[in-house]
Design a protein around this motif. Structure first.
Motif, PDB file in Angstrom:
ATOM      1  N   ASP A 487       7.541  61.382  79.473  1.00 36.14           N
ATOM      2  CA  ASP A 487       8.126  62.391  78.587  1.00 36.14           C
ATOM      3  C   ASP A 487       7.061  62.844  77.585  1.00 36.14           C
ATOM      4  N   ILE A 488       6.119  63.663  78.074  1.00 39.17           N
ATOM      5  CA  ILE A 488       4.992  64.101  77.249  1.00 39.17           C
ATOM      6  C   ILE A 488       5.471  64.966  76.088  1.00 39.17           C
ATOM      7  N   ILE A 489       6.478  65.802  76.345  1.00 40.67           N
ATOM      8  CA  ILE A 489       6.957  66.724  75.308  1.00 40.67           C
ATOM      9  C   ILE A 489       7.521  65.948  74.119  1.00 40.67           C
ATOM     10  N   SER A 490       8.291  64.891  74.398  1.00 42.11           N
ATOM     11  CA  SER A 490       8.826  64.083  73.291  1.00 42.11           C
ATOM     12  C   SER A 490       7.707  63.381  72.530  1.00 42.11           C
ATOM     13  N   TRP A 491       6.669  62.963  73.241  1.00 46.73           N
ATOM     14  CA  TRP A 491       5.527  62.335  72.567  1.00 46.73           C
ATOM     15  C   TRP A 491       4.840  63.341  71.629  1.00 46.73           C
ATOM     16  N   LEU A 492       4.645  64.577  72.126  1.00 47.19           N
ATOM     17  CA  LEU A 492       4.033  65.617  71.288  1.00 47.19           C
ATOM     18  C   LEU A 492       4.901  65.916  70.065  1.00 47.19           C
TER      19      LEU A 492
END
Length: 514
Positions: A487-492
């Motif tokens: 979940d790259i978007i949540s990390w960003l």
């Protein structure tokens, strides 16, 4: 980790339960003579040994090296015979096979009517339990008796048997075609993962249509319907049509619940169907249904009628605990899920002989995701490196690829970025070698590579730009698979808002009412 290179006899002996060992010793005592006591001695040596070592066998017993090979083969066979004699009565296939054996004995004695009576009763039982391959074998046996001997058992018997043989042969042929298609699609999934281009999408669709034409679903029985849903499911997974994955895995599971006896006759098929249903729900983020079907699966496996053997126990562990981890990842409840990790690791050891390397690595990836979500980056890196350093992992290349991407992020987060440049280069080379370098991965590597050259005051702006870029990529059919693993978007968003990633994911889960 499972060692699949161990001696087969040693592994078989170690797989025996206490009751099976006791049964074997009782069985072997009946065979014991002055000339064959050595195979019992070999059993006792291997049973007490921690590992297979021929030196210990030759040193501790009266067994000579020239005898060892034949003794091992004989012992292996006798153990299987002992187990075969003590199979639980609930296994319908063993019951049917036993009755066919009895009918064969009567046939060889010339007692044809008695043989036909057993065969007819057994055939009805086979058909009731959808064991069409065995039913066809029985019909062929009946034809043999009827064609060779004038039994006058039933008028019109020949026509009846011919019609039955044709119907069973047709359905068995359909089952075979569908199971072949399912297996081939599954093989493609294991090797390459999801489709990456329009060309690959077209290839899978054309391949599927070619093998599915001229099949009449209206004539399907339980087994044909099962393989039909199975093949449809793998086609849907490959092209990332997760709604269709849910549709056909749900049909698969419902088929079993509508035919409850099949759950207990075919527990492996039932477990796999539930696993794919839960995986589909995970991809679609349908939390309520995910929780419902996971609870129902666990409840069913605890039913007293559910078969108990090593294979079923290992698969039950694999599918239930993999999805328990998935549920916490879906909910963002990383801290609450850490209690599962020692349980999973203990059970992995317990079932090590029955787990393949891919599923072991998949557990490590899930554990790494739990630790990453809980901001325990050193622990996350530890489990990711188990995947990265595994040189024998030839299937599901996408798992190895995203383990490297997550490892890069974990190193950045932990402040261990002194060697980040070399890791970026290594990861980039690996992705090129695997032919798996997509835009998501390119953007991630480019972003991490440039972070060190960005002024601290501008870092948040870069995270915002990357988030916008990834939101666009998430809409792309062939790029969105990256977000299924990470979940790259949540990390960003956690970096932009200066919040914990677990809080971001938990908040999204609450807003998603499905």
């Amino acid at each position: 980790m499972a060692n699949h290179q161990k001696d087969f006899l040693f592994v078989l002996i170690k797989s025996l339960s206490k009751s099976e060992k006791r049964q074997f010793k009782i069985f072997a005592s009946r065979l014991e003579t002055s000339s064959n006591t050595k195979f019992i001695e070999l059993f006792n040596i291997l049973d007490k040994s921690e590992g297979y070592d021929e030196k210990i066998i030759l040193k501790n017993g009266n067994i000579k090296k020239v005898q060892l090979s034949n003794l091992k083969s004989y012992l292996y066979k006798q153990i299987l015979v002992s187990i075969r004699l003590n199979i639980p009565n609930q296994n319908i296939r063993y019951q049917l096979r036993e009755q066919i054996d009895f009918a064969t004995i009567l046939y060889n004695k010339g007692l044809y009517k008695q043989s036909l009576k057993i065969l007819d009763k057994t055939k009805q039982q086979a058909l009731e339990n959808d064991e069409k391959y065995m039913a066809y074998e029985i019909v062929e046996f009946e034809k043999l008796i009827e064609s060779q001997y004038i039994t006058r058992s039933i008028q019109g018997r020949a026509d009846e048997l011919v019609i039955q043989a044709k119907e069973l042969n047709y359905k068995n042929t359909i089952s075979s075609k569908l199971s072949n298609l399912s297996l081939q699609l599954y093989g493609i999934m294991l090797k390459t993962g999801y489709v990456k281009t329009d060309e690959e999408y077209k290839y899978i669709n054309d391949y599927f249509k070619k093998h599915i034409t001229k099949i009449d679903e209206r004539k399907f029985g339980f087994r044909e319907r099962y393989w039909f849903y199975n093949a449809k499911l793998w086609r849907s997974f490959l092209v990332q049509d997760f709604l269709s994955c849910y549709k056909y895995s749900h049909k698969w599971v419902t088929l079993f619940y509508d035919n409850e006896n099949m759950i207990f006759q075919n527990p492996v098929f039932f477990l796999k169907g539930n696993h794919y249903l839960l995986e589909s729900l995970f991809m679609l983020k349908y939390k309520s249904n995910f929780k419902k079907y996971l609870a129902l699966l666990e409840e069913t496996t605890l039913d007293s009628r559910f078969p108990v053997n090593d294979n079923v126990a290992s698969l039950s562990f694999l599918y239930i605990y993999n999805n328990k981890l998935n549920y916490h990842i879906l909910e963002g409840t990383f801290a609450e899920s850490e209690y599962l990790i020692p349980i999973v690791l203990d059970k992995m050891t317990l079932h090590s002989e029955h787990l393949d390397e891919h599923h072991e690595m998949l557990f490590y990836y899930k554990i790494a995701c739990i630790y990453f979500g809980n901001e325990k980056h050193n622990e996350c890196i530890f489990y990711l490196e188990k995947i990265i350093n595994n040189k024998n992992l030839y299937v599901r290349e996408d798992l190895a690829c995203f383990a490297r991407i997550l490892c890069l992020i974990a190193h950045y987060e932990s402040g261990k970025d002194f060697n980040l440049e070399n890791q970026l280069k290594s990861t980039y080379k690996f992705l090129i070698k695997m032919n798996d370098l997509h835009e998501v991965q390119k953007e991630m590597i480019r972003f991490l590579k440039n972070l060190n050259s960005i002024y601290p005051s501008d870092i948040k702006k870069e995270f915002v730009k990357m988030k916008e870029r990834f939101i666009e990529l998430d809409k792309n059919t062939y790029e969105k698979r990256a977000f299924l693993y990470l979940d790259i978007i949540s990390w960003l968003e956690s970096k932009i808002e200066n919040r914990k990633i677990s809080d971001i994911i938990r908040e999204k889960a609450r807003l998603n009412n499905r």
